[in-house]
Design an enzyme around this catalytic site. Structure first.
Site, PDB file in Angstrom:
ATOM      1  N   GLY A 195       0.826  -1.197   0.000  1.00 28.63           N
ATOM      2  CA  GLY A 195       0.000   0.000   0.000  1.00 28.63           C
ATOM      3  C   GLY A 195       0.861   1.249   0.000  1.00 28.63           C
ATOM      4  O   GLY A 195       1.992   1.244  -0.490  1.00 28.63           O
ATOM      5  N   GLU A 248       5.707  -3.518   0.728  1.00 29.53           N
ATOM      6  CA  GLU A 248       5.745  -3.232  -0.714  1.00 29.53           C
ATOM      7  C   GLU A 248       4.965  -1.940  -0.902  1.00 29.53           C
ATOM      8  O   GLU A 248       3.729  -1.936  -0.861  1.00 29.53           O
ATOM      9  CB  GLU A 248       5.121  -4.376  -1.513  1.00 29.53           C
ATOM     10  CG  GLU A 248       5.809  -5.711  -1.326  1.00 29.53           C
ATOM     11  CD  GLU A 248       7.242  -5.724  -1.829  1.00 29.53           C
ATOM     12  OE1 GLU A 248       7.573  -4.897  -2.701  1.00 29.53           O
ATOM     13  OE2 GLU A 248       8.036  -6.541  -1.343  1.00 29.53           O
ATOM     14  N   CYS A 268       1.774   0.253  -8.894  1.00 33.45           N
ATOM     15  CA  CYS A 268       2.912   0.790  -8.137  1.00 33.45           C
ATOM     16  C   CYS A 268       4.107   1.120  -9.028  1.00 33.45           C
ATOM     17  O   CYS A 268       4.892   2.007  -8.698  1.00 33.45           O
ATOM     18  CB  CYS A 268       3.339  -0.203  -7.063  1.00 33.45           C
ATOM     19  SG  CYS A 268       2.107  -0.447  -5.777  1.00 33.45           S
TER      20      CYS A 268
END
Length: 473
Positions: A228, A248, A282
């Site tokens: 997140g 992560e 991401c």
């Protein structure tokens, strides 16, 4: 009336007095209602996982592999249902939702194979007379209960990257799925319920953040894995002084385009890398640095490609850019863009919005001291800038507080190795965009992008401890 979903807690499906409506980010219509778990539910899930540890850690490798393979087969059987749910609750264009389901099948299949391969080594320790006749063996064993928190953007495969390595190692799991997109994870729990994985060794519960803190602070949790935002991730890490923590987190991934690169390949890849799924990945390409001699040609071709991107309804198979996840995100992206333009950035494309759908935005001359200049946008926006000196371009990439992955387009192998040595990132992709991820390679970042690695085998190593056995033969 929207379907009501219960939580999978301690081996059974449990409802609640309160429910949360999950709405489509595109249409605003209810996709379903999910039970809101409380503190007692969270306690029951952790207790069941802790109790199940004695069962799962004793499972032989063939049994762990079978449970993973059964899960992969179950996902494949319900592929259409899962893809449609991802699109409905997360707004992901259906072409990418189908790809995510296929990746989840691969993730559990990899876990089934790695469950049979994970071993140790034999170490010679007769280094002195006193240890002649001795042998050392090493093996990996589960650390204990895993708790995990996952985001909305990959509501199946990022969940799979928590659960599959855990099943492969014999680790019980308590999972809190995304606030905006939890229903796909609950469908996955249904699939796993039909496998040979032990009851109570998987709980999936939707709850408020203050309830979920138990998943970090409880001393029965051996490993906490979070995917997140960097702000939330580092805050949660501070609350888990004893657990192993894997984070992560975010990124403002950069792609460097050198003059020797093939622009016919590079341009469309950079366009998809920046704007697929409205940039809500991401490792979406947020920054593109282009060597000065080809900057003009690249920019013209890039803008022409962006203008042709299909934008809108995520259920349309052609759509590349669907909605961002909610109104708050759309408002934030517009505010950051306006701030950047006020500070001197130039907008070359973009500015149109319908509901939560933002048309792709391309900026240049972005001041570094703006929010966009130092933060992850997580939206359909890319910044293009020229460079003259390759080493200076590497330095510019490293000036970011993030370091997840970067891309480099060049045919010069010496530049590729120089970038690999110098860039402060967890992964470098040469010849393609930084958004490339295959589910078996080590994946993770440095600096504010996190700590630890995923990718099935690396995640299995995070979940296990090495034990050494010394034997006098």
């Amino acid at each position: 009336m929207a379907k009501k979903y219960r939580n999978k807690i301690a081996g059974r499906w449990k409802g609640a007095r309160s429910h949360q409506s999950i709405v489509s980010p595109y249409s605003g219509k209810a996709v379903g209602e999910v039970a809101l778990a409380g503190a007692a539910d969270c306690e029951a899930a952790i207790a069941a996982a802790h109790e199940a540890l004695e069962i799962t850690r004793a499972m032989p490798s063939h049994a762990r592999a079978r449970a993973c393979a059964e899960t992969a087969a179950g996902i494949e059987r319900r592929a259409d249902e899962l893809a449609e749910m991802i699109t409905a609750e997360a707004g992901k264009p259906i072409q990418y939702s189908r790809g995510e389901v296929a990746r989840a099948v691969a993730t559990f299949t990899l876990a089934a194979e790695e469950a049979k391969r994970m071993g140790g080594e034999v170490i010679p320790i007769d280094l002195a007379e006193r240890t002649e006749g001795y042998l050392a063996l090493t093996g990996r064993f589960p650390r204990g209960v895993l708790s995990a928190v996952t985001p909305f953007n990959f509501p199946l495969n990022l969940v799979a990257h928590k659960i599959a390595p855990a099943m492969a190692t014999g680790t019980p799991i308590v999972l809190k799925p995304s606030r905006q997109a939890p229903l796909t994870a609950l469908l996955l729990a249904e699939i796993i319920e039909e496998t040979s994985w032990p009851e109570g060794a998987l709980s999936v519960l939707y709850c408020e953040d203050e309830v979920a803190e138990q998943l970090v602070t409880d001393e029965r949790i051996a490993t906490f894995s979070f995917t997140g935002s960097d702000r939330v991730g580092w805050m949660l890490r501070s609350k888990a002084p004893k657990a192993k923590v894997v984070l992560e987190l975010g990124s403002d991934a950069a792609a460097i385009v050198c003059a020797d690169a093939d622009l016919e390949w590079v341009v469309p890849r950079c366009v998809i890398g920046a704007f697929a799924y409205a940039g809500q990945i991401c490792i979406s390409t947020q920054r593109i640095l282009v060597e000065q001699s080809v900057h003009g040609a690249f920019l013209d071709a890039f803008l022409a490609h962006v203008e042709k991107l299909p934008v809108g309804d995520p259920s349309d198979l052609k759509t590349v850019v669907g909605p961002v996840i909610d109104e708050a995100s759309a408002n934030r992206i517009e505010e950051w863009t306006a701030e950047a333009i006020d500070a001197g950035a130039k907008r070359l494309l973009g500015g149109k919005r319908e509901g939560n759908v933002l048309w792709p935005t391309v900026l240049t001359d972005l001041p570094e001291n703006t929010t966009l200049g130092c933060s992850e946008v997580f939206g359909p926006l890319a910044v293009i800038e020229p460079f003259e000196d390759f080493s200076a371009a590497l330095t510019r990439v490293n000036e970011s507080r993030y370091g997840l992955q970067a891309g480099l387009f060049t045919k010069d192998i010496s530049r590729a190795f120089e970038a690999w040595r110098k860039l402060d990132v967890g992964g470098l992709v040469v010849g393609d965009f930084p958004m490339l991820r295959v589910d078996n390679h080590p994946y993770g970042g440095v600096k504010d992008s996190g700590t630890g690695r995923e990718g099935v085998r690396p995640a299995m190593e995070e979940l296990t401890e090495v034990k050494t056995l010394l034997i006098k033969t």
